[in-house]
Design a protein around this motif. Structure first.
Motif, short mmCIF file in Angstrom:
data_model
loop_
_atom_site.label_atom_id
_atom_site.label_comp_id
_atom_site.label_asym_id
_atom_site.label_seq_id
_atom_site.Cartn_x
_atom_site.Cartn_y
_atom_site.Cartn_z
N MET A 133 0.83 -1.21 0.00
CA MET A 133 0.00 0.00 0.00
C MET A 133 0.86 1.26 0.00
O MET A 133 0.55 2.24 -0.70
CB MET A 133 -0.93 -0.02 1.21
CG MET A 133 -2.02 -1.08 1.12
SD MET A 133 -3.25 -0.96 2.42
CE MET A 133 -2.34 -1.56 3.82
N VAL A 134 1.95 1.24 0.77
CA VAL A 134 2.85 2.39 0.78
C VAL A 134 3.51 2.57 -0.58
O VAL A 134 3.69 3.69 -1.07
CB VAL A 134 3.91 2.23 1.89
CG1 VAL A 134 4.92 3.36 1.85
CG2 VAL A 134 3.25 2.17 3.25
N SER A 135 3.85 1.46 -1.22
CA SER A 135 4.43 1.55 -2.56
C SER A 135 3.45 2.13 -3.56
O SER A 135 3.83 2.88 -4.46
CB SER A 135 4.90 0.16 -3.00
OG SER A 135 5.42 0.20 -4.30
N ALA A 136 2.15 1.77 -3.40
CA ALA A 136 1.14 2.33 -4.30
C ALA A 136 0.95 3.82 -4.08
O ALA A 136 0.62 4.56 -5.01
CB ALA A 136 -0.19 1.60 -4.12
N LEU A 137 1.16 4.28 -2.86
CA LEU A 137 1.05 5.71 -2.59
C LEU A 137 2.12 6.50 -3.32
O LEU A 137 1.87 7.59 -3.83
CB LEU A 137 1.15 5.97 -1.09
CG LEU A 137 -0.14 5.80 -0.28
CD1 LEU A 137 0.17 5.83 1.20
CD2 LEU A 137 -1.16 6.86 -0.64
N ILE B 58 10.49 0.46 -0.76
CA ILE B 58 9.54 1.54 -0.49
C ILE B 58 10.25 2.85 -0.20
O ILE B 58 9.68 3.93 -0.41
CB ILE B 58 8.58 1.16 0.66
CG1 ILE B 58 9.33 1.07 2.00
CG2 ILE B 58 7.84 -0.10 0.37
CD1 ILE B 58 8.39 1.07 3.17
N LEU B 59 11.49 2.78 0.26
CA LEU B 59 12.27 4.01 0.37
C LEU B 59 12.46 4.64 -1.01
O LEU B 59 12.32 5.86 -1.18
CB LEU B 59 13.64 3.72 0.99
CG LEU B 59 13.76 3.73 2.50
CD1 LEU B 59 15.17 3.29 2.90
CD2 LEU B 59 13.46 5.09 3.09
N ASP B 60 12.77 3.80 -1.96
CA ASP B 60 13.01 4.30 -3.32
C ASP B 60 11.72 4.79 -3.97
O ASP B 60 11.72 5.82 -4.65
CB ASP B 60 13.64 3.16 -4.14
CG ASP B 60 13.88 3.56 -5.58
OD1 ASP B 60 14.13 4.74 -5.83
OD2 ASP B 60 13.82 2.68 -6.45
N GLU B 61 10.61 4.09 -3.75
CA GLU B 61 9.38 4.40 -4.47
C GLU B 61 8.51 5.42 -3.77
O GLU B 61 7.76 6.14 -4.45
CB GLU B 61 8.58 3.12 -4.70
CG GLU B 61 9.30 2.09 -5.57
CD GLU B 61 8.55 0.79 -5.64
OE1 GLU B 61 7.46 0.71 -5.04
OE2 GLU B 61 9.04 -0.16 -6.28
N SER B 62 8.58 5.48 -2.45
CA SER B 62 7.61 6.30 -1.72
C SER B 62 8.24 7.34 -0.80
O SER B 62 7.94 8.54 -0.92
CB SER B 62 6.69 5.38 -0.90
OG SER B 62 6.03 4.47 -1.74
#
Length: 1576
Positions: free
Chosen positions: A441-445, A505-509
């Protein structure tokens, strides 16, 4: 269609009994499968293949391929397999009936179909579906008309008479009861099963419309969505399809939109029904607006607008400021309109509202399905969708966050309540749940996570807690591994997956979301606190994607970057030293959340304008830790770019790299930034044999470690560096220790943590040895020299820093042994001992302290003995380890202990700088007095007391250190005195001048004197120490003679820094030499009776050795000055950049002691002025250097002395002509005379030889030659000359020397005197041969330095003769010309590796001689208008030949008479003849010239003994190289020496050739002139 069989073939019907029937039944069973009781068999698309099977068998019967009874029996059998088969068969029969009726060719087979219909007995179904005519023919219906009437009435009743009520008013009672049942309180007794039975009863009782009933159920569900579990269960049992529900809800949703009613409830039940799989997402999706295509086009339009905005931002605006303000106002209005448009877009977008509802009910899967239909982050770019998704993340992560956040008890917080919906996404209770549920979900954000900083904090805290658990687990595993080495350590796959998922998720979000925040340093610090334990490689990978790729993923990020860069450019144009504070705050705000783009622009400006370095570094003080880490990455990224690191003129390092290196040093020193990446980058560059990036390391070590390069130290600071550690820190360096303590510690930790300290310095040492050869593609040697100097300086600087920060234990643990450094790592001796020297010193001191503690009370002599014992114990194993790395022949001349002693000592071991200690102590005393005199208002009493105590303590420490160093130097000298007798071996075959001095210079002196300035001073001091210690078998004269006699190649092969160090070494040696030259007292005290000044070694021990007296020493010093001047002038006249630059640098370095003689200074000054004129517009740096030295030289004129004051010269002196030619300067061979007075001086010197000197020796100066003879032999020679002079009778001679020969013209003596002369000649011949043998022995035992004086005098005579011949034959100046253009000696750099073969050189020289001779002859021709006719020329030529024949016979007769008279001449003449004969033995050409000019024997100029020694040494060296392996440095040095020898040989050959040509031309001219005079 009727003729095609797909499932079966014609063989199936043909072989029905055998296999056809079984095949048909088996096919039906396979098509039916396991779903025998499945009621969905009759659904559309489910019975296609079974229907085809029925169709084919029916046609087979109709066509007659299969018997009717067989077919009907099998069909009857199959109809029992499934209830729907009867319906399917009837449908097939209807289709076949229609086909047979419409196709004429099958009209005859219709009877077969009718019979099949009769045989199947399916009357009920047939009546419903088949045509009336067919039913009548088959006998199913007997009265067709009556049946048709009944059928019409039934259809009317079924389809046109209302039997169900879909309006509430039509059946109010039934619908009222239904609504009551649906909206009652849901209790445990009320279940979907009970309610569905009630609904069925109501529908049947009141004839309610099922669709209307379904609508009421949905409306009731809309009013009570919290009872979703009940209603979804009810709808699961209600017999309806997904398409029906979609139609109902879609129609209702559009109605709500048209009437502008709130459709929140509709979206809610849609989401719940989709989540419960009652409603298919695809069924309802088609009812939603707008279309997907329009939404995608809207995203593309936003993307293109953002890119256009970024493009316009890079365009320089030329508009007025007012217009810019108007455009800014319009931009703000457009932003407000965009916000309003976004809100309206969400309200009108049903798909986005459905996504929000899905997230609110916890349906993550169907939301993800919708979002994947659009570009990345398009759905979440809507604010309501983002907030809904963040809310769901809060709910999901709540349990694990509460367990790991560790908040204080009094802070309760606001716990998130879980969703009531049982179908919602579950909450995360473990790390696996976090990875599986929260991270997607965090990645989708993506970047829109910035809308909820609280969620970012929660996730980061959970991650930090997880990493702590991982670290503690790893520590426990390491303990277990140590305890049980045999058992394998289990790997925690869960933690590893968690780590890499978090990186994702650090990279994406997280990092993109940070970019969209408005100056939030708290989140940035929280992110850094989480990732600071990651390896810098992983962090740099994250920063790379964040900086270079993240901003292109969404238009909002691109707009954000554009606005950010606009602000950054505005403030960077206004940054100065005065505006640092306000600008630093702005830069900090910009970099809190967007450090990458801001730093990229700032560093670009720093590369262009180096004056921004200090203001920019000062303005970075408010940055976050994350920003500092990103800055370190940006620096590594910039220096690793493939940009040109060489300046445009290819003469130096590119300015951008210099600016960036300076910025790195300043930034890393001032701020706590990651150093490992930059250090590893430099190491990788060195591995790739690229040394230009060492500039970065040099700046870092200089700024952070406080270890400055010693190249810029003044003379006083260099003297202070010879003292102890405290004196070096106080007076020998520029930095203050308090300013670099923290930064130095950080640099040390970075080097040790990644194990880069020793590898870096070893890589630098290896690169230094190969940089000259790897950079051969460089267009200019200046750059190659700079790279070499940079590598050398950085290596010394880094090594000095390591010796300061690393303890001896750490150094001993990391540094390889000295033997490994020399062999395995291929490190040269100078670097190897530079690294190991502190370790050796510590080992010796530790051993000495241990030995001293064993015995309590020791006097100074006993301490010295203990120190010698400690040195022996430590150094003997080291000597044994060094011995195999060099050839055995090296140790035949020099003991390995001497080699180790030379390389392990430093200046602080040889002397104590008492004057620097006194100066610093006086300075501290003055500070103490000044502090005590300050009034109380300026300094409080307590502060004054502390300052006074500090200064007093420092002064006492300096005094104590001076005392300790003095004792240390005494111990060192005691050890040296004990070892000196074993340093150099006594060679009986020859004097120690050859291999001993050569090995010492090659292996010790030359490599170290160019290493650092301190080493240059040390080398000069060490030679003086060897002399002062009276080292046996070491000749100080030969050592200095080798150093001074020919420095041309040394100067040409030095880099810029090496030239300065070599100049400092020459200055040290000149100081010593000139100190002995300054007064007889100094010489008698420090040199007389010293082994280093022995000129003749006596074989018998009863006879004492001969030493050089003071006057002869002054002659030798003059020779050295002349040789140095000659070498430097040759370099200045070479035209080569390297040679000219190095020469001026050396002249600047030795200016306190050289030049010391007026005429030599005049020669140098003229050459310097010439360089200034030539290089003023060509090479400006040479002009600046020459101009600087010219000023120094003019200031030195007041202290210069005349040559007559420098040493004794002949009585007739002529001032040197101002032309500046080196051949005109008074040289040792001329005794102060010029070329024009050569003949007169030679007459006077031969007629009046001087005999001044001590009793044991006589110094005779003849044309500057110094000869030392025994006093007895001098007396004998004088008596013989006197007796011969008495026998002369009235004869007079006139000697005329032209080109090294004597022509005697005198009157012819009578026959009587001729006979007497012949008899006397025979008697004297025996005596002369005996004397020649004796003199030959004496010459071999004579000091080689003085022998070189004689040979050198002969060379100077020949040089003068060449110049005189050139002056007589041409009108050109008497300037000493370099070798001809056909040969250019290989000099000037270390990159020259190849040598030309001697054959090709001789061919080129012969061609150049012919061309030169042709040019000289062409010059002497008369002009064309004055030429004679052919006849006149022929007649004149015949007369000249006749006269020449007559005159030649007369000249030949006179020459013979002169030779006979010369043989019977007095003692002086016999002495001259002895010299000529002795010279003839060495020089066949000279002998041939005196005996008759018809013989031409090629000769080599110089002493034949010296050439024999050189040839013997050369052959020995080649044999040595054949058997022994050399390292890279020795091979280079050997190559340079070979090049020098070959060049010296070729130069002498060229000089000899020019001399022969000049002599021939002079002979022709003289003969012609004599004949011309005789004719007239």
């Amino acid at each position: 269609m009727a003729n095609a069989y797909r499932l079966f073939t014609a063989d199936t019907w043909k072989n029905w009994d055998k296999s056809g029937k079984a095949e048909f039944i088996q096919t039906i069973k396979q098509l039916l499968g396991d779903g025998t009781a499945d009621p969905g068999l009759s659904y559309p698309g489910e019975t296609k293949d079974i229907t085809r099977a029925f169709y084919e068998i029916v046609w087979a019967i109709v066509k007659g391929h299969l018997r009717r009874d067989y077919g009907c029996s099998v069909l009857t059998e199959i109809l029992g397999m499934h209830g729907d088969f009867s319906s399917q068969l009837v449908e097939v029969l209807t289709v076949v009936d229609l086909e047979v009726s419409t196709m004429e060719k099958y009209q005859k087979q219709r009877e077969h179909l009718i019979l099949v219909i009769k045989a199947l007995n399916l009357d009920k179904l047939l009546k419903e579906r088949m045509e009336i005519e067919t039913l009548g023919e088959a006998g199913v219906v007997k009265a067709k008309k009556t049946f048709h009437t009944k059928q019409i009435k039934l259809k009317t009743k079924l389809f046109y008479k209302q039997q169900k009520f879909n309006l509430l008013r039509e059946e109010s009672e039934g619908y009222a009861k239904l609504i009551t049942e649906l909206n009652q309180d849901i209790t445990s007794s009320v279940t979907p099963q009970s309610i569905i039975q009630v609904i069925r009863s109501l529908i049947g009782c009141f004839n309610l419309d099922p669709n209307r009933v379904l609508d009421l159920i949905l409306e009731s569900f809309e009013c009570r969505p919290e009872q979703s579990e009940f209603y979804t269960g009810l709808l699961h049992q209600f017999p309806c399809e997904s398409a029906t529900i979609s139609e109902l809800l879609g129609f209702k949703l559009n109605n709500y939109v048209e009437n502008q009613r709130d459709a929140k409830g509709i979206y809610t039940i849609l989401a719940l029904l989709i989540q419960a799989n009652i409603l298919n997402l695809n069924d309802i999706y088609v009812w939603l607006t707008p279309e997907d295509v329009s939404m995608i086009q809207d995203h593309q339009r936003d993307d293109s607008e953002a890119k256009e905005m970024a493009r316009k931002a890079d365009v320089i605006s030329t508009k007025d400021k007012e217009k810019d303000k108007e455009s800014n106002m319009r931009d703000k209005d457009e932003e407000e309109k965009d916000k309003q448009r976004i809100i309206e877009k969400f309200i009108s977008n049903q798909k986005l509202q459905l996504c929000v509802t899905l997230l609110e009910v916890g349906d993550w899967d169907h939301f993800l399905e919708i979002s994947l239909r659009f570009p990345d982050y398009y759905i979440v770019s809507s604010l309501p969708v983002t907030r809904a998704l963040c809310k769901l993340c809060h709910i999901t992560i709540e349990p694990i966050y509460r367990r790991s956040c560790n908040l204080p008890k009094r802070i309760k917080g606001r716990p998130e309540e879980a969703l009531i919906n049982p179908l919602a996404i579950p909450q995360a209770k473990t790390l696996d749940d976090v990875v599986a549920l929260v991270f997607p979900m965090v990645s989708a954000l993506g970047p829109f996570l910035h809308q909820d900083p609280g969620l970012m904090y929660k996730i980061l805290r959970v991650v930090k807690r997880a990493f702590k658990e991982v670290r503690s687990m790893n520590q426990n595993l390491r303990v277990v591994k140590k305890a049980f080495q045999e058992s394998p350590v289990p790997r925690d796959g869960e933690k590893n997956s968690f780590y890499y998922e978090f990186l994702g998720i650090l990279d994406e979000s997280f990092l993109p979301a940070l970019s969209l925040m408005e100056a939030n340093p708290c989140v940035a610090e929280e992110v850094w606190d989480t990732i600071k334990t990651f390896p810098y490689q992983h962090r740099y990978k994250l920063y790379s994607r964040w900086k270079n790729e993240c901003y292109n993923t969404h238009p909002l990020l691109l707009r954000r970057k554009t606005a950010l860069m606009k602000t950054c450019k505005f403030f960077m144009m206004r940054i100065t030293k005065e505006t640092v504070k306000p600008t630093s705050r702005v830069i900090a705000k910009l970099t809190h959340n967007n450090p990458g783009p801001v730093f990229q622009y700032i560093l670009l400006q720093v590369q262009l304008y180096d004056n921004l370095i200090i203001p920019v570094v000062d303005s970075l003080k408010y940055l976050t830790s994350l920003s500092y880490d990103v800055l370190s990455y940006c620096l590594v990224e910039l220096v690793s770019e493939s940009k040109d690191r060489i300046a445009n003129d290819s003469m130096g390092i590119a300015p951008w790299l210099q600016s960036l290196s300076a910025f790195c040093g300043a930034a890393f020193k001032k701020y706590n930034m990651e150093l490992s990446g930059m250090l590893q980058f430099v190491a990788n560059q060195l591995k790739a044999e690229k040394s230009i990036d060492l500039l970065i390391l040099r700046e870092i070590v200089q700024k952070m470690g406080g270890t400055d390069s010693m190249e810029d130290l003044t003379a006083e600071k260099l003297d202070a560096m010879c003292g102890g550690e405290l004196l070096r820190r106080e007076a020998g360096q520029y930095f203050q220790e308090r300013n670099i303590k923290r930064s130095s510690l950080r640099l040390k930790e970075a080097l040790i943590e990644h194990d880069l300290a020793i590898p870096l310095i070893l890589l630098m040492a290896q690169q230094r040895s190969s940089v000259v050869y790897n950079q051969t593609e460089s267009p200019h040697l200046k750059l190659v020299g700079k790279l070499y100097d940079q590598c050398q300086d950085t290596m010394v600087q880094f090594g000095s820093y390591l010796s300061q920060i690393l303890s001896v234990e750490e150094l001993h643990e990391r540094l390889p042994q000295i033997g490994s450094l020399l062999s395995e790592y291929h490190i040269n001796a100078d670097v190897a001992f530079f690294l190991a020297r502190p370790l050796f010193t510590h080992l010796v001191n530790s051993k000495y302290d241990d030995l001293r503690r064993q015995e309590k009370k020791l006097d100074s002599e006993q301490k010295k003995l203990k120190y010698i014992e400690a040195c022996n114990e430590i150094f003997i194993p080291i000597v044994n380890s060094i011995r195999p790395h060099y050839s055995i022949k090296v140790w035949e001349d020099m003991d390995p202990s001497f080699f180790l002693t030379f390389w392990t000592l430093t200046m602080s071991d040889l002397e104590v700088p008492h004057h620097m200690y006194a100066k610093e102590i006086k300075k501290l005393t003055d500070q103490i007095n000044h502090t005590n005199k300050l009034p109380k208002e300026d300094m409080p009493s307590n502060k004054r007391k502390k300052e006074t105590e500090r200064l007093t303590s420092l002064r006492d420490k300096l005094q104590e250190e001076e005392k300790r160093q003095k004792e240390h130097v005494e111990r060192i000298y005691a050890r040296l005195k004990q070892e000196k007798d074993h340093w150099f071996m006594l060679r009986t075959a020859r004097t120690p001048k050859n291999d001993t001095i050569t090995a010492f210079l090659q292996l010790c002196l030359f490599p170290r004197c160019t290493f650092t300035f301190l080493d240059a001073m040390y080398c000069a001091k060490f030679v003086q120490m060897l002399h002062n210690l009276k080292t046996p078998n070491f000749s100080t004269l030969i050592c200095y003679d080798r150093l001074f006699c020919d420095i041309t190649y040394t100067v040409a092969s030095c880099t810029e820094q090496e030239a300065q160090r070599y100049g400092r070494f020459l200055l040290g040696t000149l100081e010593t030499v000139m100190h002995w030259h300054s007064s007889r007292e100094n010489y008698e005290k420090e040199c007389a009776n010293y082994p280093g000044f022995v000129t003749k070694y006596r074989v018998s021990k009863q006879e004492a050795n001969d030493y050089v007296d003071y006057e002869n020493y002054r002659h030798v010093v003059h020779k050295w000055h002349y040789k140095v001047t000659k070498a430097l002038v040759m370099c200045l006249e070479s035209g080569d950049y390297i040679q000219i630059r190095n020469t001026i640098l050396i002249l600047q370095a030795v200016s306190p002691k050289f030049p010391a003689i007026t005429n030599l200074a005049g020669v140098i000054e003229k050459r310097i002025e010439k360089v200034k004129q030539e290089e003023r517009s060509n090479r400006n740096d040479l002009y600046v250097l020459a101009n600087s030295y010219s000023g120094r030289l003019k200031a030195m004129k007041s202290v210069l002395i005349l040559e007559s004051e420098f040493h004794i010269v002949t009585k007739k002196k002529v001032e040197p002509k101002p032309e500046g030619n080196i051949s005109q300067v008074s040289s040792p061979s001329l005794g102060g005379t010029s070329v024009g007075d050569k003949e007169n001086s030679s007459k006077d010197s031969k007629a009046e030889p001087s005999s001044n000197g001590p009793k044991s020796e006589a110094a005779e100066t003849a044309n500057g030659d110094i000869e030392i003879r025994d006093e007895k032999e001098e007396k004998k020679a004088a008596e013989a000359r006197n007796s011969k002079e008495k026998d002369k009778e009235g004869s007079s001679r006139r000697f005329e020397e032209v080109d090294g020969r004597s022509d005697v013209e005198d009157k012819v003596s009578p026959k009587e005197e001729k006979d007497k002369g012949k008899e006397k000649e025979r008697k004297d011949e025996k005596e002369k041969s005996r004397k020649r043998m004796k003199d030959g022995k004496k010459n071999k035992q004579m000091c080689p330095v003085l022998q070189d004086e004689e040979d050198w005098a002969d060379e100077e005579k020949e040089a003068e003769r060449e110049s005189s011949v050139a002056s007589n034959t041409s009108s050109t100046s008497t300037k000493m010309e370099p070798p001809s253009d056909s040969y250019e000696p290989a000099r000037g750099s270390k990159r020259r590796k190849t040598e030309q073969s001697s054959k090709s050189r001789n061919k080129d020289e012969g061609a150049s001689r012919k061309e030169h001779k042709h040019k000289e002859r062409s010059k002497s021709r008369e002009p064309e208008e004055n030429r004679e006719s052919k006849k006149e020329k022929k007649d004149r030529k015949r007369v000249c030949i006749d006269r020449a024949h007559d005159e030649g016979s007369e000249v030949e007769l006179k020459r013979k008479k002169a030779e006979e008279r010369g043989k019977s001449s007095a003692n002086g003449r016999s002495e001259e003849e002895r010299k000529e004969r002795h010279r003839g033995h060495k020089d066949p050409t000279h002998w041939a010239a005196n005996q008759g000019r018809a013989i031409y024997v090629p000769r080599l100029k110089g002493n034949s003994d010296e050439y024999y020694d050189r040839y013997e040494y050369e052959s020995r060296t080649k044999e040595w190289d054949h058997h022994e392996h050399r390292d890279h440095h020795e091979e280079r040095e050997y190559g340079i020496r070979e090049l020098e020898r070959n060049r010296e040989y070729l130069e002498k050959e060229l000089e000899r050739n020019r001399y022969e040509e000049g002599r021939e031309r002079y002979e022709d001219k003289k003969n012609y002139s004599s004949r011309h005079k005789k004719k007239h």
